[in-house]
Design a protein around this motif. Structure first.
Motif, mmCIF file in Angstrom:
data_model
loop_
_atom_site.group_PDB
_atom_site.id
_atom_site.type_symbol
_atom_site.label_atom_id
_atom_site.label_comp_id
_atom_site.label_asym_id
_atom_site.label_seq_id
_atom_site.Cartn_x
_atom_site.Cartn_y
_atom_site.Cartn_z
ATOM 1 N N VAL A 8 0.826 -1.205 0.000
ATOM 2 C CA VAL A 8 0.000 0.000 0.000
ATOM 3 C C VAL A 8 0.860 1.254 0.000
ATOM 4 O O VAL A 8 1.925 1.293 0.629
ATOM 5 C CB VAL A 8 -0.954 -0.008 1.230
ATOM 6 C CG1 VAL A 8 -0.169 -0.062 2.531
ATOM 7 C CG2 VAL A 8 -1.906 1.176 1.223
ATOM 8 N N ASP A 9 0.429 2.280 -0.739
ATOM 9 C CA ASP A 9 1.106 3.571 -0.699
ATOM 10 C C ASP A 9 0.982 4.147 0.704
ATOM 11 O O ASP A 9 -0.082 4.063 1.327
ATOM 12 C CB ASP A 9 0.479 4.548 -1.700
ATOM 13 C CG ASP A 9 0.813 4.182 -3.143
ATOM 14 O OD1 ASP A 9 1.663 3.289 -3.342
ATOM 15 O OD2 ASP A 9 0.231 4.791 -4.054
ATOM 16 N N GLN A 12 -1.960 6.179 1.719
ATOM 17 C CA GLN A 12 -3.249 5.504 1.812
ATOM 18 C C GLN A 12 -3.457 4.852 3.177
ATOM 19 O O GLN A 12 -4.546 4.355 3.476
ATOM 20 C CB GLN A 12 -3.355 4.424 0.725
ATOM 21 C CG GLN A 12 -3.295 4.970 -0.695
ATOM 22 C CD GLN A 12 -4.405 5.960 -0.983
ATOM 23 O OE1 GLN A 12 -5.570 5.687 -0.713
ATOM 24 N NE2 GLN A 12 -4.030 7.115 -1.508
#
Length: 203
Positions: A8-9, A12
């Motif tokens: 996940v970024d 985020q």
């Protein structure tokens, strides 16, 4: 027990998850932050604030996260090349709260450890596993997951303490090679470690 990785970024993640990532990094690399006599919560607050207000990257880092229920027990962070060259201003607001010297030390250390990846290069900023879950293959799991995401012609790179023989051995085992040795004197005073290895893995 089989673990699952979430990729996940960083932007985020919820604030709670970001705090979990920073808490794990601070406890895993506690020796590097020992000179700052602050509580763990204060250190997490500082890192969260610096990322929110002073991050130099346009593109958010990518976190490979392993959880045990809601607790983050393993993380590997990847950064890529960016075109962002924004000037960073000194965070005086943090100094007012925590003192000039602790914040100055943080900025010096983060700057000394900073690396700008090239085209088709992904840089592993850190690999950390909670002490209760070490020797269960989680670091291996994270490294293999990061390698699986690299496209043909791409590469992974990292910088590791030359004295961290366990980590160096792990990276060598999974195909990384030592490209060069570096002596960073400022980190001798800030992190009690002047000798570092730059390592790479290519697909």
């Amino acid at each position: 027990m089989k673990r699952k990785i979430t990729i996940v970024d960083r932007d985020q993640l919820s604030e709670c998850e970001k705090r979990g990532v920073f808490r794990l990094l601070l406890t895993s690399f506690s020796a590097k932050f020992a000179s700052n006599r602050l509580t763990l919560k204060e250190k997490v607050d500082i890192l969260l604030y610096l990322e929110q207000h002073y991050a130099s990257q346009k593109k958010s880092p990518v976190d490979y996260i392993v959880k045990d229920q809601d607790e983050i027990i393993g993380v590997l962070t990847i950064s890529e090349k960016t075109m962002d060259s924004r000037k960073k201003n000194y965070p005086f607001e943090l100094s007012k709260k925590y003192g000039f010297l602790p914040i100055f030390k943080y900025l010096l250390m983060l700057s000394a450890l900073e690396y700008s990846p090239q085209d088709k290069e992904q840089y592993i900023e850190n690999v950390a596993v909670h002490e209760r879950y070490q020797r269960q293959g989680i670091a291996k799991f994270l490294i293999l997951a990061a390698q699986a995401e690299v496209k043909t012609g791409g590469k992974l790179s990292l910088i590791v303490s030359a004295n961290n023989q366990q980590a160096v051995g792990l990276y060598l085992k999974y195909g990384f090679s030592i490209v060069k040795k570096q002596r960073v004197l400022i980190l001798r005073f800030l992190a009690n470690e002047p000798n570092w290895l730059f390592m790479e893995w290519s697909r």
